[in-house]
Motif scaffolding. Structure first.
Motif, PDB file in Angstrom:
ATOM      1  N   LEU A 186      17.992  19.827 -25.597  1.00  0.00           N
ATOM      2  CA  LEU A 186      16.431  18.811 -25.314  1.00  0.00           C
ATOM      3  C   LEU A 186      15.959  19.110 -26.612  1.00  0.00           C
ATOM      4  O   LEU A 186      15.748  17.623 -26.470  1.00  0.00           O
ATOM      5  CB  LEU A 186      15.250  19.586 -24.289  1.00  0.00           C
ATOM      6  CG  LEU A 186      15.521  20.567 -23.109  1.00  0.00           C
ATOM      7  CD1 LEU A 186      15.226  20.983 -21.926  1.00  0.00           C
ATOM      8  CD2 LEU A 186      15.573  18.250 -22.011  1.00  0.00           C
ATOM      9  N   ARG A 187      15.633  20.021 -27.459  1.00  0.00           N
ATOM     10  CA  ARG A 187      14.888  19.685 -28.658  1.00  0.00           C
ATOM     11  C   ARG A 187      15.446  18.744 -29.709  1.00  0.00           C
ATOM     12  O   ARG A 187      14.967  17.615 -29.923  1.00  0.00           O
ATOM     13  CB  ARG A 187      14.996  21.298 -29.507  1.00  0.00           C
ATOM     14  CG  ARG A 187      14.195  20.829 -30.731  1.00  0.00           C
ATOM     15  CD  ARG A 187      14.191  22.269 -31.479  1.00  0.00           C
ATOM     16  NE  ARG A 187      13.110  23.262 -30.917  1.00  0.00           N
ATOM     17  CZ  ARG A 187      11.507  23.075 -31.251  1.00  0.00           C
ATOM     18  NH1 ARG A 187      11.411  22.505 -32.148  1.00  0.00           N
ATOM     19  NH2 ARG A 187      11.111  24.556 -30.080  1.00  0.00           N
ATOM     20  N   ARG A 188      16.569  18.997 -29.684  1.00  0.00           N
ATOM     21  CA  ARG A 188      17.934  18.244 -30.228  1.00  0.00           C
ATOM     22  C   ARG A 188      18.143  16.797 -29.662  1.00  0.00           C
ATOM     23  O   ARG A 188      18.271  15.712 -30.828  1.00  0.00           O
ATOM     24  CB  ARG A 188      18.879  18.599 -29.669  1.00  0.00           C
ATOM     25  CG  ARG A 188      20.660  17.603 -31.384  1.00  0.00           C
ATOM     26  CD  ARG A 188      21.640  18.628 -31.114  1.00  0.00           C
ATOM     27  NE  ARG A 188      21.925  19.773 -30.436  1.00  0.00           N
ATOM     28  CZ  ARG A 188      22.677  20.569 -29.314  1.00  0.00           C
ATOM     29  NH1 ARG A 188      21.588  21.398 -30.125  1.00  0.00           N
ATOM     30  NH2 ARG A 188      22.459  20.472 -28.556  1.00  0.00           N
ATOM     31  N   PHE A 189      17.730  16.916 -28.200  1.00  0.00           N
ATOM     32  CA  PHE A 189      18.192  15.172 -27.574  1.00  0.00           C
ATOM     33  C   PHE A 189      16.711  14.213 -28.164  1.00  0.00           C
ATOM     34  O   PHE A 189      16.940  13.137 -28.653  1.00  0.00           O
ATOM     35  CB  PHE A 189      17.522  15.419 -26.588  1.00  0.00           C
ATOM     36  CG  PHE A 189      17.593  13.936 -26.087  1.00  0.00           C
ATOM     37  CD1 PHE A 189      18.685  13.406 -25.417  1.00  0.00           C
ATOM     38  CD2 PHE A 189      16.527  13.177 -25.236  1.00  0.00           C
ATOM     39  CE1 PHE A 189      18.947  12.133 -24.540  1.00  0.00           C
ATOM     40  CE2 PHE A 189      16.530  12.441 -24.660  1.00  0.00           C
ATOM     41  CZ  PHE A 189      17.700  11.511 -24.073  1.00  0.00           C
TER      42      PHE A 189
ATOM     43  N   LYS B 161      13.495  10.517 -31.992  1.00  0.00           N
ATOM     44  CA  LYS B 161      12.965  10.107 -33.031  1.00  0.00           C
ATOM     45  C   LYS B 161      13.215   9.539 -34.249  1.00  0.00           C
ATOM     46  O   LYS B 161      12.431   8.918 -34.882  1.00  0.00           O
ATOM     47  CB  LYS B 161      11.459  11.427 -33.599  1.00  0.00           C
ATOM     48  CG  LYS B 161      10.721  11.289 -34.397  1.00  0.00           C
ATOM     49  CD  LYS B 161      10.073  12.421 -33.677  1.00  0.00           C
ATOM     50  CE  LYS B 161       8.576  12.817 -34.792  1.00  0.00           C
ATOM     51  NZ  LYS B 161       7.804  14.041 -34.921  1.00  0.00           N
ATOM     52  N   LYS B 162      14.477   9.910 -34.901  1.00  0.00           N
ATOM     53  CA  LYS B 162      15.132   9.552 -35.911  1.00  0.00           C
ATOM     54  C   LYS B 162      15.719   7.803 -35.651  1.00  0.00           C
ATOM     55  O   LYS B 162      15.224   7.804 -37.009  1.00  0.00           O
ATOM     56  CB  LYS B 162      16.346  10.127 -36.544  1.00  0.00           C
ATOM     57  CG  LYS B 162      15.839  11.834 -36.367  1.00  0.00           C
ATOM     58  CD  LYS B 162      17.250  12.946 -37.036  1.00  0.00           C
ATOM     59  CE  LYS B 162      16.968  14.181 -38.159  1.00  0.00           C
ATOM     60  NZ  LYS B 162      17.764  15.344 -37.919  1.00  0.00           N
ATOM     61  N   GLN B 163      16.351   7.645 -34.493  1.00  0.00           N
ATOM     62  CA  GLN B 163      16.812   6.381 -34.253  1.00  0.00           C
ATOM     63  C   GLN B 163      15.214   5.574 -33.708  1.00  0.00           C
ATOM     64  O   GLN B 163      15.219   4.594 -34.802  1.00  0.00           O
ATOM     65  CB  GLN B 163      17.496   6.478 -33.105  1.00  0.00           C
ATOM     66  CG  GLN B 163      18.578   7.309 -32.989  1.00  0.00           C
ATOM     67  CD  GLN B 163      19.051   7.403 -31.748  1.00  0.00           C
ATOM     68  OE1 GLN B 163      18.706   6.362 -30.999  1.00  0.00           O
ATOM     69  NE2 GLN B 163      20.233   7.817 -31.966  1.00  0.00           N
TER      70      GLN B 163
ATOM     71  N   VAL C 189       7.850  20.061 -26.547  1.00  0.00           N
ATOM     72  CA  VAL C 189       9.244  18.901 -27.159  1.00  0.00           C
ATOM     73  C   VAL C 189       8.649  17.636 -26.680  1.00  0.00           C
ATOM     74  O   VAL C 189      10.066  16.884 -27.501  1.00  0.00           O
ATOM     75  CB  VAL C 189      10.377  19.852 -27.755  1.00  0.00           C
ATOM     76  CG1 VAL C 189      10.980  21.326 -27.477  1.00  0.00           C
ATOM     77  CG2 VAL C 189      10.860  19.712 -26.050  1.00  0.00           C
ATOM     78  N   VAL C 190       8.637  17.966 -25.773  1.00  0.00           N
ATOM     79  CA  VAL C 190       8.973  16.584 -24.926  1.00  0.00           C
ATOM     80  C   VAL C 190       7.941  15.555 -24.979  1.00  0.00           C
ATOM     81  O   VAL C 190       6.545  15.420 -24.713  1.00  0.00           O
ATOM     82  CB  VAL C 190       8.851  16.472 -23.590  1.00  0.00           C
ATOM     83  CG1 VAL C 190       9.067  14.651 -23.113  1.00  0.00           C
ATOM     84  CG2 VAL C 190      10.033  17.024 -22.822  1.00  0.00           C
TER      85      VAL C 190
END
Length: 885
Positions: free
Chosen positions: A872-875, A880-882, A676-677
């Motif tokens: 972590l995934r949500r972070f 990425k959306k931003q 995820v990172v």
């Protein structure tokens, strides 16, 4: 400060609120003479805040002094000055008291006028320099300035030295005088101390800024150049001869000691030549002595003025010095008194002898110590000393040969001290047969040198400069043997034979020790040559002198560690300083204010206990300031991970960290993180040994193969010169992965806490989106040095919080190392990263309290892996959306 209102801080841009708070706190600390502990994370503009806050205070301080002087001078002749005077008796007649009062007022006004005149001349001089008038100014100087520069450089000639044509005279120690004898002689013979005092320029109020490395000092100077003060401040960068010498013949010598010795020899040769010319003496036949073409009075004065006229770092200064053929090492020293900001390395300011030799005066000045998270260790290291058996034997041999060669020309007191030094060295060699730790007094008794006054021997080293004379002696006959010189006579050969017989007993003893201790043990071919190079690079007698000085510490402040290895040559003795406060106390006493600053200063309890309270600083003089980060809270995600994906509890104690279950669980944690990172992941292990073991396990179990399918794997190199290459490839890999969009999402770097990647390396932006800390990097508590340090603290410092000072030291060392490592990420306002602390022990309140405030405030503890992974995934999904918006 209250009357003038809030101070104004010029800044190159609109400062962040935390930067304004930092500068206000710094200004207040300097104004009220405090000892400040300032913490400001990297990326918050710490250097600019230090520069603008400190120089704003210096500007206002000088303005207040000028206004006060003007007010008092304007009152001269009208307003009576309030000057306190002390008379010898309270029954003195009124007319005497009145006379003393008026005389004190006249003297005070006269002093003020002199100071004002010197200030105006100094400012006019600087203005001329900044208007490119320094060359014209230098040409108008009188010819007598040659002598002035020589005196300023303290290049004095020994009165006992003979004709210049004799190349050996400079190697002979002048007749030694004790301090009392020297003072008596000066008193009755009219020494020229007063004349030299007149030549030395008065030190104005200034700020000394010191840091650890040459690159950090250069970076600080570049920040000054970008600041609003760049056109008004007079800045002087100081460095060693090795860094600042522009004479290529001397630079090629390589080692610091050889460069220093050659430089001093060349300056002395030049001084000797001048004295002969002044005295009208005629030179006899003989080889001419080399002098340095870069040390001329006019050139030094011109370069000094140029240094004061514009802000330059050492590299820029070296380029200018080569063009003008002037020595920047001596020119910068001449520039210290009128400078407002002096930039220098730790060693120069924290070691009293180096400070004195460099012309650094701390009385009433401001000292800023940056990158000070390991200040206690730095002080201990600077004032500790280590000797090997090879160095002792070489020093003994060299001094014995020197003594025999010049026996008939040395004064009795010189011979007495040389014999004492030889005796002490012999006794030190004889105690190398065992491994143990001793107090200073017990070591002196064991070596049977307790009857030697080491303080007098140390003074002899300093006054006679025997170590430097010996360096020149060995340099002169290097490679030939002292008695194989072309002019060796039969008498000298007999002298050498006598010396061989005199040291034969010692040599036999050394051979006995070597043959009795693992005679088959040999150093690897490569290591043996490297060790010999290191031994030859340093003067053995210089090392002996340093060890003698260390032994003059108080018995309670240090220990001597004897460490025996395969042979006497590689066995060693080390003086370990346990109380760094004893050498820091004078700095704190002399300075008006001391600022101890760093990006990560937590935990600060050891600073206050070891360095401040132990040095006699009262709690009322200490202030602490810790500012947050400039990043928004949503840009950081610190997590304490208590268990892995399979539920295995993460606690990397010495007993269970090597179990297969623990290693496999750690591999699963990293594998999930790499899913995820994006970009770079940096994983820190507590030691090189554990890093090797866990990576071997992962390679055998297939964990490394799974990790390499997601991110390209890099390891911290063993050699320092390979670090840049690894980092460049690490960076290029991440950039390629971001562009290609293939199966690899970036790179994974395995590093070690306290290693080459844990300090001074920036993993900003994509290079460090996640920092993983595996376990807690506690130091080796079985180390004799650390055990002794703990025992010392337990005995001498107060106990508090349910833990002894020794236990607190272990925890503080661990968390300082952790804070330095995790601070490698998030280097500017727009940066973001997550920090994963893999060990349930991080969740303890006392441990969490030792994290920096800006990390601790956002830290979440997760007892199970699922919620931690989801956060972590949500972070990263949100980031990425931003970026897509």
């Amino acid at each position: 400060m209250e009357e003038a209102g809030a101070p104004h801080f010029p800044f190159p841009y609109q400062p962040y609120p935390i930067q304004e708070q930092f500068m206000q706190a710094l200004y207040g600390a300097l104004e009220h003479g405090k000892v400040g502990i300032f913490e400001s994370p990297t990326g918050t503009g710490k250097s600019l805040s230090l520069i603008c806050g400190a120089l704003s205070w210096l500007r206002d301080h000088e303005e207040k002094r000028r206004q006060e002087a003007d007010r008092l001078l304007q009152g001269d002749g009208g307003t009576s000055l309030s000057i306190s005077t002390t008379t010898s008796s309270s029954a003195e007649p009124d007319w005497i008291t009145d006379f003393v009062q008026k005389k004190a007022e006249r003297d005070f006004v006269s002093k003020l006028k002199d100071e004002e005149l010197r200030r105006k001349k100094r400012e006019e001089h600087l203005e001329m320099i900044r208007n490119n008038s320094q060359l014209k100014y230098a040409l108008k100087r009188k010819s007598c300035e040659d002598d002035e520069a020589v005196k300023l450089l303290q290049l004095s000639k020994d009165p006992q030295e003979g004709e210049l044509n004799n190349p050996e005279e400079e190697l002979i120690v002048a007749e030694y005088e004790s301090d009392d004898e020297s003072k008596t002689k000066n008193k009755f013979c009219g020494g020229d101390d007063d004349d030299e005092d007149d030549l030395v320029e008065e030190h104005i109020t200034k700020i000394y800024y010191c840091s650890r490395t040459h690159s950090q000092l250069a970076q600080f100077v570049h920040e000054v150049q970008k600041s609003p003060f760049s056109q008004d401040i007079s800045l002087v960068p100081l460095g060693s001869r090795q860094n600042m010498c522009v004479n290529e013949e001397v630079r090629r010598l390589g080692s610091v000691q050889r460069i220093n010795d050659r430089c001093m020899e060349m300056q002395k040769n030049k001084h000797d030549q001048r004295l002969k010319e002044v005295e009208g003496g005629k030179r006899k036949r003989g080889a001419s002595k080399a002098v340095c073409p870069y040390v001329g009075a006019q050139g030094l004065q011109t370069l000094r003025d140029t240094v004061l006229g514009a802000v330059r770092d050492i590299e820029q200064l070296l380029s200018l010095a080569r063009e003008t053929r002037s020595c920047p090492y001596y020119a910068t020293r001449l520039a210290i008194p009128p400078a407002q900001l002096v930039v220098l390395p730790y060693q120069t300011v924290l070691h009293e002898g180096t400070r004195r030799a460099s012309g650094v005066q701390l009385k009433g000045q401001v000292l800023i110590i940056d990158e000070a998270h390991n200040l206690s260790d730095v002080l201990s290291c600077i004032h500790s000393s280590e000797l090997t058996g090879a160095q002792l034997c070489r020093a003994h041999s060299q001094l014995a040969q020197y003594s025999e060669r010049y026996r008939s020309r040395l004064k009795a007191k010189n011979l007495m001290y040389i014999k004492q030094i030889l005796f002490v060295v012999e006794r030190l060699v004889r105690v190398l047969g065992a491994t143990e730790l001793l107090t200073i007094n017990n070591f002196l008794f064991k070596a049977q040198i307790d009857n030697i006054n080491l303080f007098k021997v140390q003074r002899y080293f300093e006054k006679s400069m025997i170590s430097r004379k010996l360096c020149g002696f060995i340099e002169k006959y290097a490679g030939t043997g002292v008695t194989s010189h072309t002019q060796t006579s039969h008498t000298q050969t007999q002298t050498a034979n006598k010396e061989n017989r005199r040291t034969e007993g010692l040599n036999r003893y050394l051979q006995t020790l070597q043959s009795s201790q693992q005679p088959d043990t040999e150093s690897p071919p490569g290591q043996q040559g490297a060790a010999e190079d290191r031994e030859l690079a340093a003067s053995p007698m210089m090392q002996v002198e340093g060890f003698f000085m260390a032994l003059t510490n108080a018995n309670t402040d240090g220990r001597v560690v004897l460490h025996t290895q395969g042979s006497v040559a590689v066995s060693s003795m080390k003086f370990l300083l346990l109380n760094p406060a004893v050498h820091f106390a004078q700095v704190l006493k002399d300075c008006r204010a001391v600022i101890i600053a760093g990006g990560t200063m937590q935990p600060v309890s050891d600073f206050k206990q070891e360095l401040l309270f132990s040095a006699g600083v009262g709690a009322e003089r200490i202030i602490e300031f810790s500012c947050g980060h400039v990043i928004p809270p949503e840009n950081i995600l610190p997590i304490v991970l208590c268990s892995g994906p399979s539920g295995q509890e993460l606690e990397f104690t010495f007993q269970n960290r090597d179990t297969p279950h623990m290693m496999e669980e750690t591999g699963r944690v990293l594998s999930n993180l790499c899913n995820v990172v994006p970009g770079g992941v940096v994983c820190f292990f507590p030691s090189y040994d554990y890093s090797r073991r866990i990576l071997d396990n992962w390679e055998a179990s297939g964990v490394l193969a799974r990790l390499s399918s997601k991110k390209k794997i890099f390891q911290e190199p063993k050699k320092a010169n390979q670090v840049e290459k690894v980092l460049n490839e690490f960076s290029r890999t991440i950039q390629r992965c971001a562009v290609d969009g293939g199966t690899l999402s970036g790179a994974l770097l395995f590093s070690v806490v306290g290693g080459k990647m844990s300090e001074g390396i920036n993993f900003s932006d994509e290079l460090g989106r996640c920092i993983v800390m595996v376990g807690m990097p506690y130091p080796n508590i079985k180390s004799p040095e650390l055990k002794e340090k703990m025992a010392y603290l337990d005995k001498n410092l107060p106990h508090s919080g349910g833990r002894s000072p020794g236990q607190a030291l272990i925890e503080n060392l661990c968390m300082k190392a952790v804070n330095q490592s995790i601070g490698r990420a998030i280097r500017h306002r727009e940066d973001y990263a997550c920090i994963v602390l893999c060990d349930r022990r991080y969740s303890r309140p006392a441990t969490l309290a030792k994290l920096p405030d800006w990390i601790r405030a956002h830290t979440h503890t997760h007892t199970s892996f699922g919620p931690a992974f989801a956060s972590l995934r949500r972070f990263f999904m949100e980031k990425k959306k931003q970026q897509q918006l």
